[in-house]
Motif scaffolding. Structure first.
Motif, short mmCIF file in Angstrom:
data_model
loop_
_atom_site.label_atom_id
_atom_site.label_comp_id
_atom_site.label_asym_id
_atom_site.label_seq_id
_atom_site.Cartn_x
_atom_site.Cartn_y
_atom_site.Cartn_z
N LEU A 1 5.14 32.95 -3.57
CA LEU A 1 4.69 32.67 -2.20
C LEU A 1 3.17 32.50 -2.20
O LEU A 1 2.45 33.24 -2.87
N HIS A 2 2.70 31.50 -1.47
CA HIS A 2 1.26 31.31 -1.32
C HIS A 2 0.70 32.43 -0.44
O HIS A 2 1.42 33.01 0.38
N PRO A 3 -0.59 32.75 -0.58
CA PRO A 3 -1.20 33.77 0.27
C PRO A 3 -0.94 33.46 1.75
O PRO A 3 -0.96 32.30 2.17
N ASP A 4 -0.65 34.47 2.52
CA ASP A 4 -0.37 34.40 3.96
C ASP A 4 1.02 33.85 4.28
O ASP A 4 1.40 33.82 5.45
N ALA A 5 1.79 33.38 3.30
CA ALA A 5 3.17 32.96 3.55
C ALA A 5 4.08 34.18 3.45
O ALA A 5 3.76 35.15 2.75
N THR A 6 5.20 34.14 4.14
CA THR A 6 6.15 35.25 4.10
C THR A 6 7.51 34.75 3.62
O THR A 6 7.84 33.57 3.75
N LEU A 7 8.29 35.67 3.08
CA LEU A 7 9.65 35.33 2.66
C LEU A 7 10.46 34.85 3.85
O LEU A 7 11.20 33.87 3.76
N GLU A 8 10.30 35.52 4.98
CA GLU A 8 11.04 35.12 6.19
C GLU A 8 10.67 33.70 6.61
O GLU A 8 11.52 32.90 6.98
N THR B 1 5.58 23.57 -2.05
CA THR B 1 5.46 23.31 -0.62
C THR B 1 4.21 24.01 -0.10
O THR B 1 3.49 24.65 -0.87
N ASP B 2 4.01 23.94 1.19
CA ASP B 2 2.86 24.64 1.78
C ASP B 2 3.09 26.14 1.86
O ASP B 2 2.18 26.89 2.21
N LEU B 3 4.28 26.62 1.51
CA LEU B 3 4.58 28.05 1.56
C LEU B 3 4.75 28.70 0.19
O LEU B 3 4.50 29.89 0.03
N GLY B 4 5.21 27.93 -0.80
CA GLY B 4 5.45 28.55 -2.08
C GLY B 4 5.82 27.58 -3.17
O GLY B 4 5.75 26.35 -2.99
#
Length: 111
Positions: A62-69, A44-47
């Protein structure tokens, strides 16, 4: 079971159904004549997500700048998470060239 991906990137299951785990899913695929064992990775765009032995989707990177939350907010069920979440490495120059020049030269997905 239907999976819905909203415009804002949230993922939800439209009609939750117990598919009996990976073994049941593999049996259904074989009976229907489908090739392979089903998806093994979701990007996805997040991970990046993989599937564990129970067939449950698990966040592994997780992709850079993405967060677990942020990733948890986009999933419509309790998100399974790897014990050690990696950071997705940036694509190499060659990977970018392949995407831009060979896989998506018209920019349908990259613009």
């Amino acid at each position: 079971m239907g999976v819905v991906v909203a415009d804002d990137g949230r993922v939800d299951v439209a009609e939750p159904v117990d598919l009996g785990g990976a073994e049941q899913s593999e049996r259904i695929r074989r009976e229907q004549g489908w090739l392979g064992r089903g998806p093994t990775v979701v990007v996805t765009d997040l991970g990046i997500y993989h599937f564990d032995d129970d067939g449950e989707m698990r966040l592994d990177s997780l992709h850079p700048d993405a967060t677990l939350e942020g990733a948890k907010e986009t999933i419509g069920w309790p998100l399974r998470v790897a014990d050690a979440i990696a950071t997705t490495p940036a694509p190499t120059d060659e990977e970018l060239r392949l995407i831009r020049d060979e896989l998506d030269p018209g920019g349908a997905y990259t613009k």
